[in-house]
Scaffold this active site. Structure first.
Site, PDB file in Angstrom:
ATOM      1  N   SER A 440       0.827  -1.201   0.000  1.00 19.11           N
ATOM      2  CA  SER A 440       0.000   0.000   0.000  1.00 19.11           C
ATOM      3  C   SER A 440       0.866   1.257   0.000  1.00 19.11           C
ATOM      4  O   SER A 440       1.972   1.265   0.540  1.00 19.11           O
ATOM      5  CB  SER A 440      -0.900  -0.009   1.240  1.00 19.11           C
ATOM      6  OG  SER A 440      -1.966   0.881   1.098  1.00 19.11           O
ATOM      7  N   PRO A 441       0.370   2.347  -0.608  1.00 14.37           N
ATOM      8  CA  PRO A 441       1.118   3.612  -0.543  1.00 14.37           C
ATOM      9  C   PRO A 441       1.328   4.045   0.900  1.00 14.37           C
ATOM     10  O   PRO A 441       0.390   4.049   1.696  1.00 14.37           O
ATOM     11  CB  PRO A 441       0.210   4.594  -1.291  1.00 14.37           C
ATOM     12  CG  PRO A 441      -0.655   3.747  -2.155  1.00 14.37           C
ATOM     13  CD  PRO A 441      -0.867   2.478  -1.397  1.00 14.37           C
ATOM     14  N   GLN A 519       1.375   6.769  -7.196  1.00 19.26           N
ATOM     15  CA  GLN A 519       0.135   7.411  -6.751  1.00 19.26           C
ATOM     16  C   GLN A 519       0.317   8.925  -6.859  1.00 19.26           C
ATOM     17  O   GLN A 519       1.166   9.504  -6.183  1.00 19.26           O
ATOM     18  CB  GLN A 519      -0.195   7.025  -5.311  1.00 19.26           C
ATOM     19  CG  GLN A 519      -1.539   7.560  -4.837  1.00 19.26           C
ATOM     20  CD  GLN A 519      -1.776   7.324  -3.353  1.00 19.26           C
ATOM     21  OE1 GLN A 519      -1.128   7.946  -2.518  1.00 19.26           O
ATOM     22  NE2 GLN A 519      -2.686   6.416  -3.025  1.00 19.26           N
ATOM     23  N   TYR A 600      -7.325  14.929   0.893  1.00 19.07           N
ATOM     24  CA  TYR A 600      -6.434  15.732   0.053  1.00 19.07           C
ATOM     25  C   TYR A 600      -7.261  16.431  -1.028  1.00 19.07           C
ATOM     26  O   TYR A 600      -8.485  16.362  -1.035  1.00 19.07           O
ATOM     27  CB  TYR A 600      -5.315  14.847  -0.501  1.00 19.07           C
ATOM     28  CG  TYR A 600      -4.448  14.260   0.608  1.00 19.07           C
ATOM     29  CD1 TYR A 600      -3.816  15.103   1.526  1.00 19.07           C
ATOM     30  CD2 TYR A 600      -4.292  12.891   0.757  1.00 19.07           C
ATOM     31  CE1 TYR A 600      -3.037  14.578   2.561  1.00 19.07           C
ATOM     32  CE2 TYR A 600      -3.523  12.358   1.789  1.00 19.07           C
ATOM     33  CZ  TYR A 600      -2.902  13.208   2.693  1.00 19.07           C
ATOM     34  OH  TYR A 600      -2.154  12.701   3.719  1.00 19.07           O
ATOM     35  N   ARG A 648      -7.919   5.873  -5.767  1.00 16.59           N
ATOM     36  CA  ARG A 648      -8.164   5.631  -4.333  1.00 16.59           C
ATOM     37  C   ARG A 648      -9.218   6.612  -3.848  1.00 16.59           C
ATOM     38  O   ARG A 648      -9.113   7.818  -4.084  1.00 16.59           O
ATOM     39  CB  ARG A 648      -6.886   5.777  -3.515  1.00 16.59           C
ATOM     40  CG  ARG A 648      -7.145   5.677  -2.002  1.00 16.59           C
ATOM     41  CD  ARG A 648      -5.890   5.493  -1.171  1.00 16.59           C
ATOM     42  NE  ARG A 648      -5.484   4.090  -1.146  1.00 16.59           N
ATOM     43  CZ  ARG A 648      -4.719   3.548  -0.183  1.00 16.59           C
ATOM     44  NH1 ARG A 648      -4.295   4.297   0.827  1.00 16.59           N
ATOM     45  NH2 ARG A 648      -4.378   2.291  -0.234  1.00 16.59           N
ATOM     46  N   ARG A 742       1.332  -1.637   7.094  1.00 16.98           N
ATOM     47  CA  ARG A 742       2.165  -1.940   8.257  1.00 16.98           C
ATOM     48  C   ARG A 742       2.818  -3.316   8.208  1.00 16.98           C
ATOM     49  O   ARG A 742       3.973  -3.458   8.619  1.00 16.98           O
ATOM     50  CB  ARG A 742       1.351  -1.775   9.541  1.00 16.98           C
ATOM     51  CG  ARG A 742       1.071  -0.316   9.884  1.00 16.98           C
ATOM     52  CD  ARG A 742       0.269  -0.196  11.186  1.00 16.98           C
ATOM     53  NE  ARG A 742       0.045   1.202  11.534  1.00 16.98           N
ATOM     54  CZ  ARG A 742      -0.950   1.934  11.075  1.00 16.98           C
ATOM     55  NH1 ARG A 742      -1.814   1.409  10.221  1.00 16.98           N
ATOM     56  NH2 ARG A 742      -1.092   3.194  11.455  1.00 16.98           N
TER      57      ARG A 742
END
Length: 800
Positions: A440-441, A519, A600, A648, A742
């Site tokens: 994942s980013p 991304q 964002y 996303r 993680r």
């Protein structure tokens, strides 16, 4: 009742220390009576299993206690039929009161199979292990035990008010159910949240024993209905009929008398019942209500069972939780002489277990609410999806319980023999991913002037070597003003593009089979902040740059206020995204993801909480989608046609008035219609006052719904931490890819290790040639010990 209540099967682990869910630490299990301390007067409101068992335990542990229980109904009044208890609950009962356990054992009906009937086909999964008995018999056993111990049982009697009891007794246990008067009396202290849901259901009974736990789906002209049934005696079964509210009304159940409803249900599920009738016991159609309380105690008043918390019947945890509450409370009162200390210890111990159960129950409840989404799945996949709906039963669990069934599901899903679902390939446009794992980013905040450096090369390169099919960059910003922090990377200069080319070349040449994606995003109102470890989302103390956003709303009260973007600035931003995409293509990225999540810039347009515009780019969802879609189109135009693009999104803002799950489906549909190859489904981080419902794989239901309603491939994210989770989600058809963050920080070789742990050596997870010697874990300890010593037999060798 439910397929998750198990009596003799491998217990999935859910607690932080690896104990089975609901199991108590050994230190707090009630022990046989010891000499009493000071007498304690206990009042119990409610004569259900939880209240009765608490009364028996407290009196047994201290015979000097005066324990009085009030129940407003008659002793034999009960409004359910069967009760299912799990092995862990029975183990606690056996340890605390062998006499009650022995009585239960004599009456339990046990069985192992679950039958799932869908469109005339029955699939059976074995090895689950259930134990059930009649609710009335359970109450009789507990009545007898309470009387033998000297508990005062006052039936057909309303309890005095909780305030009065609190003055007259040392401890008041409120076991007065989902409609608890005690909870409402002290609502300002307990602060309950009671949530209604979308289905109606009714408890009924059949006068014969079903062969197995049975789920059956009926597709009627009015909509989907489902039956949950299980035996609880040699000649009796519980039958619950459930359907969405709108289906219930369309079928006319809202206008039927009780007996008419019972007869109608028997006709609808005649095949399951063999044409036999159903019976009721003051049965009424009802809506399940989830009860959550911020506190469970107030002074010397303690909530127990449904008064404190509820869990949907489809995972069989109501009675189980109440009995385990009683076990815990009795133990904590033994260990803490002060009632308030004991109440605090009880709540501290039980809260995590209950929260975990409620998350599983919510997932199961919502699965049945949305069962119509899955009806067109292949039959065995549908069955597997149902069995794993709560995320407590998993692919690995089912392989242990019923390997034949699980292997049949895998074959139907197209998994080659010996290939776990996570290692099957997946194609997006011209890109074939070797497995279903995505790194994942993750923002690293380690760039200088937007340039990725050696850190990014090692970080991304290591994870590409580690076996994941797709490694994603952090959010790469399309302008210097679009950065979150001074440490964020960019693609707004040729020099940055060259630096990224160095990284993609490494991945393609040194980690063959791995793909790397970029991304692209813009921070919007969440920009110009400190590095994460210096203060996440806190504004820079100096050197700030101006912020822009959909609307002039600061992220937090102390955040910088952005300027509302003008039409001219929107045009400039579209060009910035397109220019960054051209550089990304030249840098050699295999996939491009447009970041429209987490508050964002583009996410700020999508959410009604952050977009207050009155022009064509605000207002209803179609207006809020306008600019993100324009950016997507600008990027898709310049991005190579054979390379996939994903988006996303935040599928919910976790805040009142924000983006809803329904909105998320429409957002996904819109991007798919414009050419998105997959939707990366995240949630939240849009507003600072969000209230997310964290838990294991807690975001996957949003991806699941989008996949089935919008008919677009999805990437699931959010606390997916084990390869068993990935296998389960993929095989159930809830997602196409799983993105993990993680776990890949903890172990860059997470995917390769997942393959090794499952004994998989195929093309979905090939070890790089220099690393192949590490494909097996190194041996630890001595290996030259004679076999006689290793097996515990004596040996003559003094050196051993």
């Amino acid at each position: 009742m439910a397929a998750d209540a198990r009596a003799s099967s491998p217990a999935p682990r859910d607690s932080a220390d690896g104990r089975p869910r609901g199991a108590r630490p050994a230190r707090t299990r009630p022990r046989p009576p010891e000499p009493a301390g000071h007498p304690l007067r206990v009042a119990i409101i409610g004569g259900g299993p939880g209240g009765l068992y608490a009364a028996a335990l407290l009196k047994r542990l201290d015979p000097a206690r005066e324990v009085t229980l009030w129940e407003r109904n008659a002793p034999d009044d009960t409004f359910g039929f069967g009760v299912v208890l799990s092995d862990e609950t029975l183990g606690g009962i056996e340890h605390a009161d062998p006499q009650v356990y022995a009585a239960l054992q004599r009456d339990f009906v046990r069985w192992d199979d679950i039958d799932i009937v869908h469109r005339g086909t029955r699939h059976t999964s074995g090895g689950h292990g259930f134990a059930a008995l009649g609710r009335r018999r359970l109450l009789e056993i507990l009545h007898e035990r309470c009387r033998s111990l000297g508990v005062a049982l006052r039936f057909r009697t309303e309890a005095p008010g909780p305030a009065r009891l609190a003055k007259e007794y040392d401890l008041v246990i409120a076991a007065d159910g989902v409609h608890s008067t005690t909870r409402e009396t002290y609502a300002q202290v307990f602060r309950p949240q009671v949530t209604g849901h979308h289905c109606r259901y009714i408890w009924l009974a059949a006068d014969f024993a079903l062969d197995a736990f049975r789920f059956e789906v009926a597709e009627t002209p009015h909509g989907v209905m489902q039956l949950h049934g299980y035996p609880y005696a040699a000649d009796a079964s519980t039958v619950i009929v459930e359907m969405r509210e709108e289906v219930w009304r369309a079928a006319g159940f809202d206008g039927l008398a009780e007996q008419d409803s019972v007869e109608r249900c028997a006709k609808i599920f005649a095949d399951a019942l063999g044409g036999r009738p159903l019976s009721s016991n003051k049965s009424a159609w009802t809506t399940f209500r989830t009860v959550v309380n911020e506190r469970w105690s107030h002074g010397n008043v303690v909530l127990l069972g449904d008064a404190a918390h509820t869990a949907h019947f489809s995972i069989g945890s109501g009675t189980k939780l109440a009995v385990e509450d009683a076990l815990a409370l009795a133990a904590c009162l033994r260990e803490h002489p002060d009632v308030r200390d004991a109440s605090a210890a009880y709540e501290e111990e039980r809260r995590p277990v209950v929260a975990s159960t409620q998350r599983a129950a919510r997932a199961s409840l919502e699965w049945f609410e949305n069962i119509g989404l899955y009806l067109d799945q292949p039959p065995r996949r549908f069955a597997f999806n149902l069995l794993t709906r709560s995320r407590r039963v998993t692919h690995a669990n089912l392989r242990l319980r019923d390997p034949r069934f699980t292997e049949a599901v895998e074959r139907e899903a197209g998994c080659p023999p010996g290939t776990p679902p996570m290692f099957t390939p997946f194609r997006l446009r011209g890109l074939t991913l070797r497995n279903r794992v995505v790194v994942s980013p993750m923002d690293m905040y380690s760039a200088t002037d937007g340039l990725p450096g050696d850190f990014h090369l090692v970080h991304l390169g290591a994870r590409a070597l580690g076996g994941a099919a797709l490694v994603m960059t952090e959010m790469v910003c399309v302008s210097a003003q679009g950065r979150i922090t001074p440490g964020c990377t960019g693609l707004y200069t040729a020099r940055q593009a060259d630096a990224w080319r160095r990284i993609t070349d490494f991945v393609h040449h040194r980690a063959p089979g791995a793909a790397i994606g970029v991304q692209l995003g813009h921070a919007g109102r969440k920009g110009s902040t400190k590095l994460m470890w210096e203060g996440m989302d806190e504004p820079l103390p100096a050197g700030n740059w101006p912020l822009v956003a959909a609307s002039p709303l600061p992220y937090k009260p102390d955040s910088q206020t952005p300027r509302e973007l003008t039409r001219a600035q929107l045009t400039d931003l579209r060009h910035q995204f397109a220019d960054a995409a051209r550089r990304a293509a030249r840098s050699g990225f295999d996939l491009l993801e447009l970041h429209c999540a987490h508050g964002y810039l583009l996410s700020g347009f999508l959410s009604p909480l952050t977009n207050r515009r009155t022009d064509a780019y605000g207002g209803p969802l179609a207006g809020r989608l306008r600019f993100p879609l324009e950016v997507f189109d600008a990027v898709r135009t310049v991005w190579p046609a054979e390379r996939p693009m994903t988006v996303r999104i935040s599928a919910t803002d976790w805040a009142r008035g924000g983006t809803s799950a329904d909105d998320a489906v429409e957002i996904a549909r819109a991007f798919a219609a414009h050419g998105a190859d997959a939707i990366d489904v995240s949630t939240g981080q849009v507003v600072a006052d969000e209230r997310p419902e964290f838990g294991r794989s807690y975001q996957t239901p949003f991806a699941d719904r989008i996949r089935h309603e919008a008919k677009v491939p999805v990437i699931a994210v959010g606390a997916i931490s084990s390869w068993d989770d990935v296998n389960s989600l993929i095989l159930a058809g809830r997602t196409d890819l799983c993105a993990l963050a993680r776990p890949h920080l903890h172990d860059p070789n997470w995917t390769l290790h997942a393959a090794a742990e499952q004994g998989y050596t195929g093309p979905g997870a090939e070890w790089p040639a220099p690393y192949r010697a590490g494909s097996r874990p190194p041996r630890t300890g001595r290996t030259d010990v004679p076999r006689s010593a290793r097996t515990g037999r004596l040996t003559q060798d003094p050196a051993v």
